[in-house]
Design a protein around this motif. Structure first.
Motif: not given
Length: 319
Positions: A165-187, A205-211
């Motif tokens: 949805i974000l990448m499809n918005m007119d004002h967004i360059d789909e080649t310049r999108v990142g992700t960010y989070g901590q714990s569950q958010g990091g996962a 940041v210290y991702p959850f949901l692993s191993d």
């Protein structure tokens, strides 16, 4: 001092949990299901006002018909750079205050901050799985005959749909999108970038949901992973199905997803983390083949990590 393995061993560690034999097919089928959904969304203006950004509640319909919510902060047109960051929150939490998103908007970066379905935010949970939900969401759908009913399958797909949805918005360059989070958010930052290879930056940041098997073998019975123990106590006290349980958890294990990442990765780990032990994090980090860097905090655990928020914003601005 270390809580887990010595650092030299951590850099060699590749995990204990299994990789399901049909893992790639499982996720390709899931993504195909997601592609059939429209990228429609609804914006509701927020009561929070800013001179540098427009703030909205964004709603879309996710897999299973769930109404999913995110905070959406769009910088004013004269400062917008076309860049976007998708943010994810910790376990049981929500998308948080507007304030940190405004900091990104001040640099011209649009932010979409997802509420995980059924947790502390406004997203609806439509998972209709058989079996228990004792103490948390990891085991949601674990007892169902259909592995597609795993709770985190739905959440991972929500992260991708939000990104599309974000990448499809007119004002967004789909080649310049990142992700960010901590714990569950990091996962979720890792999972999203694994399932959407156009993601260019991942700050985890210290991702959850692993191993999951490693966590269980370490007897980590705390608020993040304790539900695995509760599952066995309630559903399989003699562990007859342990192999099947950990194989199914392998579908949502970020160490199995992380090799798919194409973008640049910064990973933050506290060596005294008792919630998401360093070995579980390294299991995923070591399998990333893209450009990556891990930042080690020897004296810190699963807590506030000094300066990392500032460093994350400065790094995202470089894209």
């Amino acid at each position: 001092m270390h809580l887990d393995m010595p650092l030299a061993d951590l850099y060699k560690y590749t995990g204990r949990s299994p990789l399901p034999s049909d893992f790639d097919q499982y996720w390709e089928r899931a993504l195909e299901e997601l592609r059939e959904l429209p990228l429609n969304y609804q914006l509701v203006e927020s009561d929070f006002k800013s001179q540098i950004a427009d703030c909205y509640h964004l709603y879309f319909t996710g897999v299973g018909g769930a109404k999913v919510h995110a905070k959406f902060v769009r910088p004013k047109e004269h400062i917008a750079t076309g860049q976007g960051v998708v943010m994810f929150h910790g376990y049981y939490g929500n998308s948080g205050d507007w304030l940190d998103k405004i900091a990104y908007a001040a640099e011209g970066i649009t932010v979409l901050a997802l509420d995980c379905r059924g947790q502390g935010g406004l997203s609806q949970d439509s998972v209709a799985a058989e079996g228990p939900t004792i103490k948390g969401h990891i085991i949601r759908g674990l007892h169902d005959s259909d592995p597609d009913q795993l709770y985190y399958r739905h959440v991972y797909l929500d992260t991708v749909q939000a990104t599309w949805i974000l990448m499809n918005m007119d004002h967004i360059d789909e080649t310049r999108v990142g992700t960010y989070g901590q714990s569950q958010g990091g996962a979720l930052a890792v999972a999203c970038a694994s399932l959407e290879p156009r993601i260019k930056q991942v700050y985890a940041v210290y991702p959850f949901l692993s191993d999951f098997k490693r966590v269980w073998e370490m007897d980590i019975n705390n608020t993040a992973y304790e539900e695995i123990s509760y599952y066995f106590r309630a559903m399989d006290p003699t562990h007859k199905t342990a192999d099947q349980v950990f194989n199914r958890l392998g579908y949502i294990d970020i160490q199995n997803l992380s090799p798919r990442i194409k973008g640049d990765v910064i990973w933050v780990t506290g060596m005294r983390d008792p919630i998401c032990p360093p070995s579980t994090q390294f299991a995923a980090y070591n399998k990333i083949t893209a450009n990556k860097e891990i930042v080690i905090y020897p004296e810190h655990g699963h807590e506030y990590i000094p300066e990392h928020g500032d460093q994350a914003l400065q790094w995202f601005k470089q894209l």
